[in-house]
Scaffold this motif. Structure first.
Motif, mmCIF file in Angstrom:
data_model
loop_
_atom_site.group_PDB
_atom_site.id
_atom_site.type_symbol
_atom_site.label_atom_id
_atom_site.label_comp_id
_atom_site.label_asym_id
_atom_site.label_seq_id
_atom_site.Cartn_x
_atom_site.Cartn_y
_atom_site.Cartn_z
ATOM 1 N N GLY A 1 0.891 -1.091 -0.021
ATOM 2 C CA GLY A 1 0.029 -0.245 -0.015
ATOM 3 C C GLY A 1 0.804 1.312 0.067
ATOM 4 N N LYS A 2 0.002 2.345 -0.389
ATOM 5 C CA LYS A 2 0.855 3.885 -0.331
ATOM 6 C C LYS A 2 -0.353 4.592 -0.068
ATOM 7 C CE LYS A 2 4.603 5.857 -0.817
ATOM 8 N NZ LYS A 2 5.528 5.322 0.091
ATOM 9 N N VAL A 3 0.051 5.646 0.706
ATOM 10 C CA VAL A 3 -0.813 6.603 1.067
ATOM 11 C C VAL A 3 -0.626 8.048 0.480
ATOM 12 C CG1 VAL A 3 -1.572 8.083 3.112
ATOM 13 C CG2 VAL A 3 -0.974 5.606 3.602
ATOM 14 N N LEU A 4 -1.910 8.673 0.076
ATOM 15 C CA LEU A 4 -1.770 9.846 -0.656
ATOM 16 C C LEU A 4 -1.909 10.971 0.649
ATOM 17 C CD1 LEU A 4 -2.264 11.773 -3.054
ATOM 18 C CD2 LEU A 4 -4.490 11.529 -2.663
ATOM 19 N N HIS B 1 7.696 3.718 10.055
ATOM 20 C CA HIS B 1 6.587 3.028 10.543
ATOM 21 C C HIS B 1 5.971 2.045 9.644
ATOM 22 C CE1 HIS B 1 6.009 6.549 13.579
ATOM 23 N NE2 HIS B 1 5.277 5.527 14.127
ATOM 24 N N ASN B 2 5.519 1.180 9.901
ATOM 25 C CA ASN B 2 5.215 0.138 9.346
ATOM 26 C C ASN B 2 3.888 -0.781 9.681
ATOM 27 O OD1 ASN B 2 6.222 -2.460 10.762
ATOM 28 N ND2 ASN B 2 7.860 -0.973 10.606
ATOM 29 N N ALA B 3 3.029 -1.271 8.920
ATOM 30 C CA ALA B 3 1.877 -1.980 9.251
ATOM 31 C C ALA B 3 1.609 -2.999 8.370
ATOM 32 C CB ALA B 3 0.877 -1.318 9.766
ATOM 33 N N THR B 4 1.397 -4.245 8.806
ATOM 34 C CA THR B 4 0.878 -5.423 7.753
ATOM 35 C C THR B 4 -0.461 -5.802 8.426
ATOM 36 O OG1 THR B 4 3.085 -5.945 7.165
ATOM 37 C CG2 THR B 4 1.313 -7.390 6.474
ATOM 38 N N ALA B 5 -1.562 -5.774 7.578
ATOM 39 C CA ALA B 5 -2.867 -6.227 8.131
ATOM 40 C C ALA B 5 -3.530 -7.278 7.359
ATOM 41 C CB ALA B 5 -3.802 -5.183 8.656
ATOM 42 N N MET B 6 -4.110 -8.263 8.211
ATOM 43 C CA MET B 6 -4.906 -9.214 7.409
ATOM 44 C C MET B 6 -6.178 -9.037 8.106
ATOM 45 S SD MET B 6 -5.051 -11.437 5.132
ATOM 46 C CE MET B 6 -6.809 -11.693 4.837
ATOM 47 N N TRP B 7 -7.470 -8.937 7.408
ATOM 48 C CA TRP B 7 -8.927 -9.003 7.830
ATOM 49 C C TRP B 7 -9.361 -10.249 7.442
ATOM 50 C CZ3 TRP B 7 -11.256 -3.659 9.538
ATOM 51 C CH2 TRP B 7 -12.473 -3.950 9.804
ATOM 52 N N ASN B 8 -9.590 -11.112 8.074
ATOM 53 C CA ASN B 8 -10.014 -12.444 7.497
ATOM 54 C C ASN B 8 -11.548 -12.554 7.457
ATOM 55 O OD1 ASN B 8 -11.273 -13.180 10.057
ATOM 56 N ND2 ASN B 8 -9.687 -14.718 10.365
ATOM 57 N N GLU B 9 -12.133 -13.452 6.844
ATOM 58 C CA GLU B 9 -13.360 -13.784 6.572
ATOM 59 C C GLU B 9 -14.473 -13.782 7.767
ATOM 60 O OE1 GLU B 9 -10.898 -15.386 5.568
ATOM 61 O OE2 GLU B 9 -11.031 -15.245 3.271
ATOM 62 N N GLU C 1 -1.775 1.493 10.859
ATOM 63 C CA GLU C 1 -2.450 0.294 11.069
ATOM 64 C C GLU C 1 -3.958 -0.034 10.737
ATOM 65 O OE1 GLU C 1 -0.518 1.893 12.938
ATOM 66 O OE2 GLU C 1 0.998 0.613 13.831
ATOM 67 N N PRO C 2 -4.732 1.293 10.996
ATOM 68 C CA PRO C 2 -6.193 1.116 10.626
ATOM 69 C C PRO C 2 -6.290 1.267 9.100
ATOM 70 C CG PRO C 2 -5.822 2.807 12.234
ATOM 71 C CD PRO C 2 -4.560 2.379 11.991
ATOM 72 N N VAL C 3 -5.445 1.755 8.464
ATOM 73 C CA VAL C 3 -5.345 1.799 6.804
ATOM 74 C C VAL C 3 -5.287 0.654 6.245
ATOM 75 C CG1 VAL C 3 -4.293 3.191 5.164
ATOM 76 C CG2 VAL C 3 -4.689 4.427 7.061
ATOM 77 N N ALA C 4 -4.071 -0.036 6.891
ATOM 78 C CA ALA C 4 -3.819 -1.400 6.294
ATOM 79 C C ALA C 4 -4.945 -2.382 6.682
ATOM 80 C CB ALA C 4 -2.442 -2.123 7.141
ATOM 81 N N ALA C 5 -5.736 -2.082 7.846
ATOM 82 C CA ALA C 5 -6.954 -3.003 7.932
ATOM 83 C C ALA C 5 -7.973 -2.615 6.982
ATOM 84 C CB ALA C 5 -7.153 -2.917 9.477
ATOM 85 N N LEU C 6 -8.266 -1.424 6.704
ATOM 86 C CA LEU C 6 -9.358 -1.141 5.867
ATOM 87 C C LEU C 6 -9.011 -1.847 4.610
ATOM 88 C CD1 LEU C 6 -10.142 2.613 6.416
ATOM 89 C CD2 LEU C 6 -11.424 0.662 7.051
ATOM 90 N N LEU C 7 -7.697 -1.486 4.081
ATOM 91 C CA LEU C 7 -7.193 -1.905 2.683
ATOM 92 C C LEU C 7 -7.216 -3.604 2.542
ATOM 93 C CD1 LEU C 7 -4.357 0.431 2.023
ATOM 94 C CD2 LEU C 7 -6.202 0.191 0.634
ATOM 95 N N ALA D 1 -3.801 -9.915 2.663
ATOM 96 C CA ALA D 1 -2.718 -9.001 3.756
ATOM 97 C C ALA D 1 -2.162 -7.867 2.980
ATOM 98 C CB ALA D 1 -1.479 -9.921 4.034
ATOM 99 N N VAL D 2 -2.225 -6.814 3.600
ATOM 100 C CA VAL D 2 -1.665 -5.599 2.933
ATOM 101 C C VAL D 2 -0.558 -4.899 3.819
ATOM 102 C CG1 VAL D 2 -2.268 -3.100 2.187
ATOM 103 C CG2 VAL D 2 -3.953 -5.000 1.925
ATOM 104 N N LYS D 3 0.725 -4.528 3.417
ATOM 105 C CA LYS D 3 1.558 -3.943 4.028
ATOM 106 C C LYS D 3 1.747 -2.536 3.689
ATOM 107 C CE LYS D 3 6.203 -5.215 3.777
ATOM 108 N NZ LYS D 3 7.184 -6.101 4.195
ATOM 109 N N LEU D 4 2.017 -1.714 4.518
ATOM 110 C CA LEU D 4 2.402 -0.183 4.405
ATOM 111 C C LEU D 4 3.564 -0.101 5.332
ATOM 112 C CD1 LEU D 4 -1.229 1.339 5.041
ATOM 113 C CD2 LEU D 4 -0.139 1.433 2.870
ATOM 114 N N VAL D 5 4.428 0.760 4.342
ATOM 115 C CA VAL D 5 5.727 1.290 5.078
ATOM 116 C C VAL D 5 6.015 2.504 4.614
ATOM 117 C CG1 VAL D 5 8.127 0.839 5.343
ATOM 118 C CG2 VAL D 5 6.475 -1.235 4.807
#
Ligand code: FES
Ligand code: FES
Lengths: 292, 160, 759
Positions: free
Chosen positions: C41-44, C213-221, C272-278, C285-289
């Motif tokens: 991911g990347k943030v605007l 800062h970094n975050a990787t999130a997985m929002w499962n089924e 963290e919340p942004v990675a979770a939303l994505l 799973a989505v990683k943001l750094v």
């Protein structure tokens, strides 16, 4: 980062024809320490990047007392200062080559690239100018030479025409009683861009005192590195003394026309121009006299 | 998209081939594609040294090297430093001197110090500080890092 | 002072348990997390310092091949305008949510507007550039004094000042105003022979940790979110993320990766919340750094400040009155550390009359957050400079002046609390006696400065479980992420209690599913509070073993003998004995082997919220040389004296001090957020945000004074924060001695010092 074509050119002709066909959509890659950052930050967008490190002529590094130093434009700093003969012969060049970035940067960054990036604050340019360096340019109609002080034309701009690239640099062998010194001012002790940089060289007569030639070049105080002719004039033909050095320093400060930016103010830069001119002349003098 | 570039290299002594985009840095390919995450990223701009490694024996910031450039060259990373049974003396001394706090800068410092000791086996404190000025550490104040490097140099000299 | 106890483990310098993995590159930091099918991911971010967001069009970005999802503030639930305690003090949930993704307004350059998940970072970045945002650019305001002026651009419509605890109806950028009072300053100034009043300004500075800062999130089924991140506190990320995402904490698991520095900056959630939303939108799973530029422009620095301080002293050097007005930039949302600044400013001293006013002021800069003793360094720069002027003008040695006015047990702080047993005077005496202070400083343009500092430290909550292995070793599970060797300092405290070697304790940092609630690694609390929990959990193990042995020995004794209780079982040096029968002896290891035959596994556990926090004091000595031609300051020598309570692992205590000093020196000399006219930062890189390199410093001598904290079984005080407090003042005082010029602004960069010298 945008995508681009990466081509490692093997010959001068290959590089020239690629550059000629792509125009300003192509750019030469040597050490990449400026170019890759510019691409990554989106400050530059290119279709083609031409790596010149595999071109033999861009990689020459030779010295002899007749012809002086022949320095390929892609040769990284560390290769130059790790050459015992060259580093001993040109301490005034090494002053700059050993402080461009940190050791990691010096492992990649080339002097040619530093010149071609044409930043007014480039560390190597003033000392190249002080050493009467000639730039060898390859292009569609063969090679031409330009004096280092004429190479840069504006911040980020230089004399290279479409299809041309900087192939190598020729630095004359130091004459007898020659001394040169480069200093820059930075707030830390490493890893900064020069607030002001000054490269000076002197040639003394047989009396070890009369200045027979002097070159003073100023960085980061104008859109391009300056050759301070007025400052040299304060020295040439006279016995060197604290007074003549002070006169040269104030002449140098007098021609500085810097800008205010986050790295320094106009006033500070003019002041530092005088300080560094004095200090580099003292350093050049003691080298000319073989004292250091 | 430009075609992918085929690169043959030697990574920590092993032949490795990969395909990359022109815009990928060596750091990115090592970390994201090859899984060698020991080399760290702190700035991606050549200003912190966290990504330090050696290419053909020369210390560089791998964030400022295009992956495509290392075709035919040898890359050495922190992962290749220790032998199976033993840490490299620099690694050992970093531990003994508590020269790491968070440890994110450590692989870069160790790779930089390794290159220093190859060139200058008996550096002075000033030489160590000068050489390591391209590596930022925000935790330690550098004191223990410099001591660890000086001590490692002595140990390596003694056993050489 | 209590007699020094002979410890087996405490005070030694073993290698940290996570060391080998960290020197070989094997340790997994947040950005090293990789998962099958992971997206990047990347943030605007806003290019404007202050702008109303009129519209966001993501259609072109969504159409780009390789893009999997785009999110904006619309994807977040409406956040209530209410204050909640989310583990780093009170947070307004609406502000927290709006900082994660801007809602109506971009309040600073770098404010997150939208985010993209794509097959790789390059595609994500291209997509971000395709998002079209229409802005109404508003005038911006960047400093506290300007933001407090009438007619300044207002950041938050409808925000009014809370003054002295009361709501006012004045719409303003001043979120709050507090006052601490002790004695009567007006009366105090009447007794003064010498009154000094000065105004100081300090620039915004960043923590500068090397790992972004970094975050990787997985929002499962099943709606469960797992987050891998480099954080100072997994439970804080869990709480904040659940609030921002509007889901229960039970649906959020946080797995803390190794962390590459924080210093207070890795407490709030950004990614963290942004990675979770994505991840929810993509099912992957989505990683943001963050990039380094994002670090400077979009995470919380520590505030710039305007400090007005007035102090009065008698001729014989007794400071009789001290008054301060502190205005701190909160950044885009309220919540600067102006409170802690006021709590610390005069607290090394027992001045009879003190008053502090503090103002929390919003400006168009990123929301500030904690940075090592937050607020205290700004404050001490002012007060410790004036202390130095008193010393100079009254002809008193500056350290003796501190002895004369120094705080002791029983003295009140301006904010109310009374000092328990503290070691401030011990640090001053140790400095007075130190060889550095007694060696004359020779040479032109040189000067020696001293300064002191205070940080109160915190306790908060920690949990530890110790499981005994059958071979007599133990595994220790704790929840404090290890930023600087705390696995070692916690394991050492357990080993000391258990009477087993340090190597026999294997500590692990667990996530929110693996250990009881534990607050952040921050406030210098980890070795104190989590160490306390380890001490208690180890005692719990010993207690259980004693009970089992009493029972076992009772079974062996003849009928009629008085039954043994756990109290009759002794434990020392790793061996259990019986106070009633010298013949009985069982080692820890033997007891471990006996577990299956005496009732099964043994786990010791403890949850603590220790109250006996011991404040920390430091006194520093620095020698500088100032280049008279350029104004550049070189640090020639540095000695930091600190009351550390009890140094569990002295190497890591020294390291905390050396690191704090170095950050303080950077703050003193060169670090600053520099801004252009348009409110955009001009130096958002490590090239131009100039943190010290190793060529900028000498070795840093440390002196560990140990005045045990009575509130901790081993006497531990937090040590990590106070070392950053004295350096700017100490360096300023040294520059004064070298140049004759008083420094009132930070940073004291070459241009600033040169101007002062030429003025
Ligand atoms: S990540 Fe390469 S130098 Fe910082
Ligand atoms: S140990 Fe944390 S940056 Fe060096």
């Amino acid at each position: 980062m945008q995508t681009f074509d990466y081509v490692a050119a093997q010959t001068v002709d290959e590089a020239v024809s690629l550059l000629a066909s792509k125009g300003d959509q192509a750019r030469v890659l040597a050490g990449g320490t400026d170019l890759i950052v510019q691409l990554r930050e989106g400050r530059r967008q290119l279709e083609t990047v031409v790596d010149v490190k595999k071109i033999p002529e861009a990689n020459v590094l030779s010295y002899d007392a007749q012809n002086g130093l022949h320095l390929g434009a892609a040769v990284p700093c560390h290769r130059i200062y790790n050459d015992p003969v060259i580093s001993k012969t040109y301490p005034g060049l090494m002053d700059a080559f050993t402080l461009i970035g940190g050791i990691q940067i010096q492992g990649r960054a080339s002097v040619g690239g530093n010149l071609c990036n044409s930043s007014p604050a480039a560390d190597s340019t003033p000392t190249l100018i002080a050493h009467r360096t000639m730039c060898v340019i390859a292009g569609p109609s063969g090679q031409r030479e330009v004096a280092a002080e004429q190479f840069c034309t504006a911040p980020g701009r230089n004399v290279l025409e479409n299809g041309e690239f900087l192939l190598s640099l020729r630095v004359p062998a130091p004459p007898k009683n020659f001394g040169a010194h480069y200093l820059r001012f930075i707030p830390r002790n490493e890893m900064d861009i020069a607030v002001v940089g000054v490269g000076s060289s002197l040639v003394l007569g047989d009396d070890n005192s009369t200045v027979t030639d002097a070159r003073i070049s100023l960085g980061a105080v104008a859109p391009t590195p300056l050759l301070a002719v007025e400052a040299a004039a304060a020295l040439v033909g006279k016995p060197i003394s604290d007074d003549t050095i002070a006169a040269a320093a104030s002449a140098a400060a007098g021609i500085a026309r810097p800008i205010d930016d986050m790295r320094g103010t106009i006033q500070q830069r003019i002041h530092l121009t005088g300080v560094l001119t004095r200090r580099t002349l003292q350093g050049a003098l003691s080298r000319a006299r073989g004292e250091s | 998209m430009a075609t992918r570039i085929h690169v043959q290299t030697t990574l920590n002594g092993e032949a490795v081939e990969f395909l990359c985009d022109s815009r990928q840095s060596l750091l990115e390919v090592l970390r994201d594609d090859l899984g060698f995450t020991g080399t760290k990223e702190g700035c991606s701009n050549g200003n912190c040294g966290a990504c330090s490694l050696q290419v053909d024996g020369v210390l560089v910031d791998s964030c400022l090297v295009l992956a495509a450039e290392v075709d035919g060259q040898a890359v050495n990373t922190i992962e290749g430093l220790a032998s199976p049974a033993q840490l490299h003396p620099l690694q050992q001394k970093f531990l003994e001197h508590a020269a790491l706090q968070c440890g994110i800068c450590t692989p870069g410092f160790i790779m930089a110090a390794k290159a220093l000791l190859e060139k200058n086996p008996k550096p002075t404190e000033h030489e160590v500080r000068y050489w390591l000025a391209g590596n930022l550490c925000r935790c330690t104040g550098y004191d223990k890092i410099v001591r660890a490097v000086l001590d490692a140099a002595e140990t390596m000299e003694a056993s050489a | 002072m209590a007699e020094a106890t002979a410890y087996q483990v405490i005070g030694t310098r073993p290698v940290r348990p996570d060391g080998a993995d960290k020197v070989t590159g094997r340790a997994i930091y947040g950005a090293d997390v990789r998962m099958a099918g992971m997206l990047h991911g990347k943030v605007l971010r806003s290019p404007h310092a202050h702008a109303r967001i009129k519209s966001i069009d993501t259609s072109k970005a969504e159409a780009l091949p390789g893009v999997k999802a785009v999110v904006t503030h619309k994807d977040l639930p409406e956040a209530p305008d209410k204050i909640a305690n989310l583990g780093e003090g009170a947070v307004n949930l609406k502000f927290l949510s709006n900082n994660v993704l801007a809602q109506e307004k971009a309040l600073y350059r770098g404010h997150a507007i939208a985010a993209v998940a794509a097959v790789n970072v390059h595609v994500a970045e291209e997509a971000v550039n395709l998002i079209e945002v229409e802005y109404d650019i508003l005038p911006s305001v960047l400093t506290a004094p300007e933001a407090m002026e009438d007619g300044a651009p207002i950041l938050h419509d409808g925000m009014t000042t809370t003054s002295l605890g009361e709501k006012t109806d004045r719409e303003s950028n001043v979120a709050s105003h507090y006052r601490f009072t002790l004695g009567d300053v007006a009366e105090g100034f009447k007794q003064a022979d010498l009154i000094i009043e000065r105004e100081f300004d300090t620039a915004t500075v960043h923590q500068g940790y090397i790992e972004p800062h970094n975050a990787t999130a997985m929002w499962n089924e099943e709606g469960h979110v797992t987050i891998w991140t480099s954080t100072q506190g997994a439970f804080v990320v869990q709480k904040q993320s659940s609030e921002v995402l509007g889901i229960p904490v039970s649906q959020v698991s946080v797995i803390p990766a190794e962390i590459g520095g924080g210093f207070g900056g890795k407490i709030p959630v950004y990614l963290e919340p942004v990675a979770a939303l994505l991840s929810r939108k993509t099912g992957q799973a989505v990683k943001l750094v963050m990039s380094r530029t994002e670090e400077f422009e979009s995470t919380g620095p520590t505030p710039g400040s305007r400090l007005n301080v007035k102090m009065g002293a008698t001729k014989d050097g007794r400071v009789v009155a001290a008054e301060a007005s502190l205005a701190f930039e909160a950044g885009a949302f309220p919540g600067s550390p102006v409170g802690p600044g006021g709590m610390c400013i005069f607290s090394p001293y027992s001045f009879p009359n003190m008053q502090v006013d503090g103002y929390d002021v919003v400006v168009n800069k990123p929301k500030t957050t904690a940075y090592r003793a937050p607020g205290a360094t700004n404050a001490a720069f002012a007060s410790e400079t004036i202390m130095d002027e008193f010393a100079e003008q009254l002809g008193i040695d500056p350290l003796q002046l501190r002895v004369m006015n120094g705080a002791k047990e029983g003295d009140r702080r301006v904010d109310g609390p009374t000092h328990p047993r503290i070691g401030f005077l011990e640090t001053v005496h140790a400095a007075l006696e130190h060889e550095h202070y007694n060696t004359p400083l020779e040479g032109p343009n040189r000067g020696r400065g001293v300064a002191s500092g205070f940080w109160f430290n915190v306790g908060l909550q920690s949990s530890v479980v110790i499981n005994v292995n059958s071979d007599g070793t133990v595994s220790l599970v704790e929840g404090s992420t290890d930023i600087g060797g705390t696995r070692a300092s916690i394991a050492m405290q357990a080993a000391e209690v258990l009477g087993i070697p340090y190597e026999s304790v294997r500590p692990t940092v667990a996530g929110t599913d693996g250990v009881g609630y534990t607050d952040v690694t921050g406030g210098s609390r980890t070795t104190f509070a989590t160490g306390y929990a380890a001490y208690e959990a180890a005692n719990d193990v010993v207690r259980q073993m004693k009970e089992r042995l009493a029972e076992r020995w009772n079974a062996e004794t003849e009928e009629g003998a008085t039954a043994l209780t756990a109290e009759d079982v002794t434990y020392s040096g790793g061996v259990f004995g019986c106070s009633k029968d010298a013949g009985k002896s069982v080692s820890f290891q033997e007891m471990a082997e006996l577990m299956p035959r005496t009732g099964g596994p043994i786990s010791g556990r403890a949850t603590v919220q220790p109250r006996g926090v011991g404040g920390a004091f430091a006194t520093h000595i620095v020698d500088v040389e100032v280049d008279p031609d350029t104004g550049k300051v070189s640090i020639l020598r540095y000695t930091a004296v600190q009351d550390v309570g009890k140094a569990i692992h002295p190497s890591y205590v020294e390291g905390q001090i050396q690191g704090g000093v170095t950050q303080g020196v950077g703050w003193a000399l060169n670090e600053a957020y520099l801004y252009r006219e348009d409110g955009n930062m001009s130096n958002a890189s490590f090239l131009d945000y100039r943190m010290p390199t190793c060529l900028d410093l000498p070795m840093i001598d440390t002196v560990l004074v140990e005045v045990p904290n009575p509130g901790h079984p081993f006497g531990v005080r937090g040590v990590g924060e106070v070392p950053i407090v004295p350096p700017p003042a100490a360096v300023a005082n040294a520059i004064y001695r070298a140049t004759g010029q008083r420094m009132t602004d930070l940073p004291m960069s070459p241009g600033y010092v040169l101007d002062k010298m030429q003025s």
